[in-house]
Scaffold this motif. Structure first.
Motif, short mmCIF file in Angstrom:
data_model
loop_
_atom_site.label_atom_id
_atom_site.label_comp_id
_atom_site.label_asym_id
_atom_site.label_seq_id
_atom_site.Cartn_x
_atom_site.Cartn_y
_atom_site.Cartn_z
N THR A 16 -40.51 14.11 -38.98
CA THR A 16 -39.91 13.01 -39.77
C THR A 16 -38.85 11.97 -39.21
OG1 THR A 16 -39.85 14.96 -41.71
CG2 THR A 16 -39.48 11.98 -42.18
N HIS A 17 -37.78 12.49 -38.25
CA HIS A 17 -37.14 11.01 -37.75
C HIS A 17 -38.09 10.88 -36.98
CE1 HIS A 17 -33.30 9.92 -36.80
NE2 HIS A 17 -33.55 10.29 -35.35
N ALA A 18 -38.76 11.12 -36.02
CA ALA A 18 -39.62 10.54 -35.47
C ALA A 18 -41.08 9.26 -35.85
CB ALA A 18 -40.76 11.93 -34.15
N ALA A 22 -40.30 5.29 -35.08
CA ALA A 22 -41.85 4.79 -34.64
C ALA A 22 -41.75 3.27 -36.07
CB ALA A 22 -42.32 5.54 -34.93
N GLU A 23 -41.47 3.55 -37.02
CA GLU A 23 -41.76 2.74 -38.26
C GLU A 23 -40.61 2.03 -38.62
OE1 GLU A 23 -43.12 1.60 -42.71
OE2 GLU A 23 -44.48 2.93 -40.58
N ARG A 70 -46.45 3.24 -30.89
CA ARG A 70 -45.21 3.51 -30.67
C ARG A 70 -44.96 4.73 -30.39
NH1 ARG A 70 -44.32 -1.30 -34.07
NH2 ARG A 70 -43.80 -0.32 -35.77
N LEU A 71 -45.71 5.89 -30.91
CA LEU A 71 -45.31 7.19 -31.16
C LEU A 71 -46.02 8.18 -30.17
CD1 LEU A 71 -42.98 9.23 -32.08
CD2 LEU A 71 -44.62 9.34 -34.19
N ARG A 72 -44.98 9.64 -29.27
CA ARG A 72 -45.97 9.94 -28.43
C ARG A 72 -45.24 11.55 -27.97
NH1 ARG A 72 -45.88 9.50 -23.12
NH2 ARG A 72 -44.33 8.08 -22.96
#
Length: 446
Positions: A16-18, A22-23, A70-72
């Motif tokens: 959730t935090h990741a 990114a959001e 933006r998220l990996r």
């Protein structure tokens, strides 16, 4: 230039935090040591049910059509150390096996794996719920292990996520608490949380011990409030009162408030029970155990509710459970989640099964996790299937689906139209009008 963020541990909190970071516009790299979990998240899928989380992931995971990229996710600590300016530690801190204390092995493992790879300035931010005093110990250990020791800082930033509302709670938190030891660490976290702060989220700056205590103090207060109203339910049953009306009346007092005043079979889940027990254990280590002795009674009241529901069920079927057919509506510890950890609903179902009843469980989202934990129970694919031929129906998790059930229709499927509302969430008049014997905790029987 915006800092690059990493999130270590991609369970409920970390995933959730990741996604939320990114959001908010940051480049984020999530790490987990379980390759299957990394593979799943990299496809934009989540290993748990949380409303809105999969959609949020889908907007940002690199390689997905239309995503920001933006998220990996990775399994490599080397990649994380190279990539990140701010490292969020989001691993689990369960209760130790056979004792009250908190198991810090996952947090310690992160520090031992990450710190030796930190060769440039970075901020390590703990989000996991830990015993007070942990941050100072971990700070010293990081400085011992990190090649860039003088340029590595630690901060503690507790999470306040409510399962079922985790996405909203991360993007629009009701408060942000940061335990820091320097202005530089505070500045970095103000940059990370600039958007929610600009929208009005309070930003509370503290020392390490206070930041560590905030989460356990909050959970202890909430647990106390739940156990208080459940104690009042016991008194109401003895005196012939109505705990729902009692809760409504005291809830209008703004010093008390109406939230967490619904009497029932008590709290469960992965946080409240283990957090209050760890808090008691840590207070004992610090020589302040007398300050928290009341939490033993809070815990005791909570566990007593489960046994009371078993007793009410036994009474409802005539005094003997052996061979009786019992339908249990609900398996998760709360609605809008698939989490069955320390679930009062499943605990009651399990106790009834052990005492010889034929128990059939239905839950909208928790079936798979329930089966894994209690494989010997029977499971149904719908509420109507679960209640077929039942001698009594137990409502134990307050899903909206259960509140919207048609009592008349359900009455045609059961052997005996008898329902016990363990969450005080159903309308007694509606069920009684449809011919059901209706009983709820702490409420008049008719």
């Amino acid at each position: 230039m915006a800092p690059k963020l990493t999130v270590i541990g991609t369970g409920y909190l970390g995933a959730t935090h990741a996604a939320a970071m990114a959001e908010l516009g940051f480049e984020v790299l999530g790490l987990d040591i379980v390759p299957e979990k990394v593979e799943l998240l990299s496809r934009g899928r989540v290993p748990m049910y949380e409303p809105g989380l999969e959609e949020l992931l889908g907007r940002h995971v690199a390689g997905l059509e239309g995503a920001s990229g933006r998220l990996r996710f990775t399994t490599s600590y080397e990649e994380v150390a190279e990539f990140g300016d701010v490292h969020f530690v989001c691993v689990n801190t369960p209760q130790k096996q056979g004792e009250y204390g908190c198991d810090m092995s996952y947090v310690d493992s992160v520090v031992e794996s990450l710190a030796p790879l930190l060769r440039r300035p970075a901020l390590v931010v703990g989000k996991s719920t830990v015993p007070v005093g942990s941050a100072a110990r971990l700070d010293a250990r990081i400085r011992e292990l990190a090649p860039a020791a003088e340029e590595i800082e630690l901060a503690w930033n507790p999470e306040f996520l409510r399962e079922g509302f985790a996405v909203r709670d991360t993007l629009h938190p009701d408060r942000i608490v940061v335990g820091v030891e320097s202005e530089r660490a505070e500045r970095t976290l103000r940059e990370v949380y600039a958007t929610p702060v600009s929208e009005g989220s309070p930003f509370v700056v503290t020392d390490f011990p206070t930041a560590e205590l905030v989460k356990t103090a909050a959970n202890s207060f909430l647990a106390t409030k739940v156990s208080f109203i459940n104690a009042m339910a016991e008194v109401c049953e003895a005196a012939g009162g109505d705990v729902v009306k009692l809760a409504e009346a005291i809830g209008h007092d703004d010093r008390i408030g109406a939230k967490f005043l619904r009497a029932g079979i008590g709290f469960g889940g992965g946080c409240l029970p283990k957090d209050i027990r760890a808090f008691m254990a840590r207070a004992g280590e610090l020589g302040a155990d007398q300050a928290l002795t009341f939490l033993r009674e809070v815990d005791s009241i909570n566990m007593r509710r489960r046994g009371h529901m078993v007793e009410l069920t036994r009474d409802a079927v005539g005094g003997a459970l052996l061979g009786k057919r019992i339908a249990v509506l609900g398996a998760t510890f709360k609605p809008d989640s698939d989490d069955v950890r320390d679930s009062p609903a499943l605990n009651v179902a399990g106790q009834l099964h052990l005492q010889g009843a034929q128990v059939t469980v239905y839950d909208p989202k928790g079936m798979e996790n329930a089966r894994a934990l209690f494989p010997t129970l029977s499971y149904a694919d719908s509420a109507s299937e679960a209640v077929r031929g039942a001698d009594v129906v137990l409502h134990l998790t307050e899903w909206r689906e259960f509140r919207e059930l048609d009592p008349t229709e359900l009455g045609e499927a059961v052997a005996v139209p008898h329902i016990l509302d363990g969450r005080n969430a159903l309308d007694p008049q509606l069920w009684r009008k449809a011919g059901w014997t209706f009983r709820a905790l702490g409420r008049p029987t008719a």
